[in-house]
Design a protein around this motif. Structure first.
Motif, mmCIF file in Angstrom:
data_model
loop_
_atom_site.group_PDB
_atom_site.id
_atom_site.type_symbol
_atom_site.label_atom_id
_atom_site.label_comp_id
_atom_site.label_asym_id
_atom_site.label_seq_id
_atom_site.Cartn_x
_atom_site.Cartn_y
_atom_site.Cartn_z
ATOM 1 N N VAL A 152 0.828 -1.206 0.000
ATOM 2 C CA VAL A 152 0.000 0.000 0.000
ATOM 3 C C VAL A 152 0.865 1.259 0.000
ATOM 4 C CG1 VAL A 152 -1.739 1.281 1.309
ATOM 5 C CG2 VAL A 152 -1.826 -1.211 1.225
ATOM 6 N N SER A 153 1.888 1.287 0.849
ATOM 7 C CA SER A 153 2.688 2.506 1.005
ATOM 8 C C SER A 153 3.746 2.687 -0.076
ATOM 9 C CB SER A 153 3.339 2.535 2.389
ATOM 10 O OG SER A 153 4.141 1.400 2.580
ATOM 11 N N LEU A 154 4.238 1.606 -0.657
ATOM 12 C CA LEU A 154 5.293 1.703 -1.670
ATOM 13 C C LEU A 154 4.862 2.526 -2.881
ATOM 14 C CD1 LEU A 154 8.189 0.825 -2.217
ATOM 15 C CD2 LEU A 154 7.315 -1.275 -3.193
ATOM 16 N N PRO A 155 3.688 2.276 -3.485
ATOM 17 C CA PRO A 155 3.272 3.104 -4.621
ATOM 18 C C PRO A 155 3.107 4.577 -4.252
ATOM 19 C CG PRO A 155 1.938 1.109 -4.516
ATOM 20 C CD PRO A 155 2.756 1.160 -3.263
ATOM 21 N N ALA A 156 2.622 4.843 -3.036
ATOM 22 C CA ALA A 156 2.446 6.242 -2.613
ATOM 23 C C ALA A 156 3.791 6.951 -2.476
ATOM 24 C CB ALA A 156 1.680 6.282 -1.294
ATOM 25 N N LEU A 157 4.784 6.264 -1.910
ATOM 26 C CA LEU A 157 6.107 6.868 -1.762
ATOM 27 C C LEU A 157 6.762 7.089 -3.124
ATOM 28 C CD1 LEU A 157 7.400 4.861 1.323
ATOM 29 C CD2 LEU A 157 6.857 7.287 1.248
ATOM 30 N N GLU A 158 6.540 6.181 -4.053
ATOM 31 C CA GLU A 158 7.077 6.370 -5.409
ATOM 32 C C GLU A 158 6.376 7.531 -6.105
ATOM 33 O OE1 GLU A 158 8.628 2.230 -7.166
ATOM 34 O OE2 GLU A 158 6.511 2.182 -6.616
ATOM 35 N N ARG A 160 9.509 10.012 -3.049
ATOM 36 C CA ARG A 160 10.345 9.629 -1.904
ATOM 37 C C ARG A 160 11.215 8.420 -2.218
ATOM 38 N NH1 ARG A 160 8.745 10.499 3.352
ATOM 39 N NH2 ARG A 160 10.836 9.733 3.776
ATOM 40 N N LEU A 161 10.763 7.579 -3.174
ATOM 41 C CA LEU A 161 11.523 6.394 -3.580
ATOM 42 C C LEU A 161 11.488 6.277 -5.098
ATOM 43 C CD1 LEU A 161 10.385 3.601 -1.092
ATOM 44 C CD2 LEU A 161 12.664 4.557 -1.279
ATOM 45 N N GLU A 162 12.634 5.867 -5.662
ATOM 46 C CA GLU A 162 12.706 5.536 -7.083
ATOM 47 C C GLU A 162 13.292 4.137 -7.176
ATOM 48 O OE1 GLU A 162 14.742 8.439 -9.427
ATOM 49 O OE2 GLU A 162 13.695 10.106 -8.471
ATOM 50 N N LEU A 163 12.455 3.169 -7.566
ATOM 51 C CA LEU A 163 12.858 1.768 -7.537
ATOM 52 C C LEU A 163 12.753 1.140 -8.917
ATOM 53 C CD1 LEU A 163 10.783 0.729 -4.394
ATOM 54 C CD2 LEU A 163 13.139 1.512 -4.433
ATOM 55 N N ARG A 177 11.899 -3.413 -6.267
ATOM 56 C CA ARG A 177 10.507 -3.422 -5.817
ATOM 57 C C ARG A 177 10.070 -4.853 -5.477
ATOM 58 N NH1 ARG A 177 8.592 -1.521 -9.926
ATOM 59 N NH2 ARG A 177 8.704 0.679 -9.401
ATOM 60 N N GLY A 178 10.456 -5.805 -6.315
ATOM 61 C CA GLY A 178 10.115 -7.201 -6.069
ATOM 62 C C GLY A 178 10.703 -7.716 -4.771
ATOM 63 N N LYS A 179 11.951 -7.338 -4.486
ATOM 64 C CA LYS A 179 12.584 -7.771 -3.235
ATOM 65 C C LYS A 179 11.850 -7.207 -2.024
ATOM 66 C CE LYS A 179 17.198 -8.407 -5.140
ATOM 67 N NZ LYS A 179 18.592 -7.941 -5.150
ATOM 68 N N LEU A 180 11.450 -5.945 -2.088
ATOM 69 C CA LEU A 180 10.738 -5.337 -0.965
ATOM 70 C C LEU A 180 9.366 -5.983 -0.759
ATOM 71 C CD1 LEU A 180 11.601 -1.584 -1.585
ATOM 72 C CD2 LEU A 180 12.346 -2.969 0.358
ATOM 73 N N LEU A 181 8.717 -6.349 -1.848
ATOM 74 C CA LEU A 181 7.377 -6.924 -1.748
ATOM 75 C C LEU A 181 7.383 -8.382 -1.288
ATOM 76 C CD1 LEU A 181 5.754 -5.355 -4.926
ATOM 77 C CD2 LEU A 181 5.224 -4.805 -2.543
ATOM 78 N N THR A 182 8.508 -9.080 -1.458
ATOM 79 C CA THR A 182 8.561 -10.497 -1.079
ATOM 80 C C THR A 182 9.384 -10.753 0.179
ATOM 81 O OG1 THR A 182 10.461 -10.833 -2.549
ATOM 82 C CG2 THR A 182 8.274 -11.262 -3.457
ATOM 83 N N MET A 183 9.936 -9.723 0.762
ATOM 84 C CA MET A 183 10.798 -9.868 1.935
ATOM 85 C C MET A 183 9.995 -10.314 3.157
ATOM 86 S SD MET A 183 13.200 -6.880 3.549
ATOM 87 C CE MET A 183 13.856 -6.487 1.953
#
Length: 198
Positions: free
Chosen positions: A66-72, A76-79, A84-90
């Motif tokens: 939920v928060s990752l797309p908002a930060l992008e 705030r983040l450029e992935l 992005r896949g690593k963060l979502l599956t960690m």
């Protein structure tokens, strides 16, 4: 036998299996974590952790999609896709490892003293943010905060904290004493002032 061993020693089930099987405590999988998750993943994770107001990893994990797309979206983040896949599956355990240093710095360089492990504490189920099955607004968790100082004897004011599971909206209502009449009045007061429960 293994369950009795876990209950008596307080070991985690996987550790108990290694001890009982006389295997080395360090497995080949442990060496890959440092290679798979480099500094770029750690930096992005710290941004997510700070943006969530330093949530624990078990609560942060279901919040990332939920928060990752908002930060992008807000720059705030450029992935790239791989990061992005690593963060979502960690897993939450990996997040804990990667955030360990940031947490020490956030506490002013002081490490928390480890508490004694308890098999009873580990056996009690804990419902985390990701365990709710998308309840609609209106389902709340209630907790009380006692303002009694160093003694819990006698009467003292408490704060009843109601948090809506779906939205995170929180209402805090003072309760003079924690008897049923005062609690019901406080719940009605919180319900009338919250947009989630109207």
């Amino acid at each position: 036998m293994a369950l009795t061993f876990v209950a008596v020693t307080g070991y985690h089930r996987e550790h108990a299996i290694r001890v009982l099987g006389h295997r080395a405590s360090k497995t080949p999988g442990n060496e890959r974590h440092g290679l798979r998750y480099g500094g770029d993943v750690r930096e992005a994770l710290v941004v997510l952790w700070e943006a969530s107001e330093r949530l624990c990893s078990k609560r942060l994990r279901p919040l990332i999609p939920v928060s990752l797309p908002a930060l992008e979206r807000h720059g705030r983040l450029e992935l790239d896709a791989a990061l992005r896949g690593k963060l979502l599956t960690m897993s939450p355990a990996t997040m804990d490892r990667l955030l360990a240093e940031a947490r020490v710095v956030a506490r002013g360089g002081l490490r928390r003293r480890a508490e004694m492990s308890s098999a009873v504490r580990r056996s009690a189920p804990v419902r985390t943010f990701g365990d709710w099955d998308d309840p609609p607004p209106g389902y709340v968790e209630v907790d009380f905060v006692a303002h009694s100082g160093t003694s819990s004897s006698g009467s003292f004011v408490q704060t009843m904290v109601l948090t809506d599971i779906a939205t995170g909206w929180t209402e805090c209502v003072p309760v003079r004493t924690r008897d049923s009449g005062n609690v019901i009045v406080a719940i009605k007061q919180a319900r009338s002032s919250s947009p989630c429960w109207a």
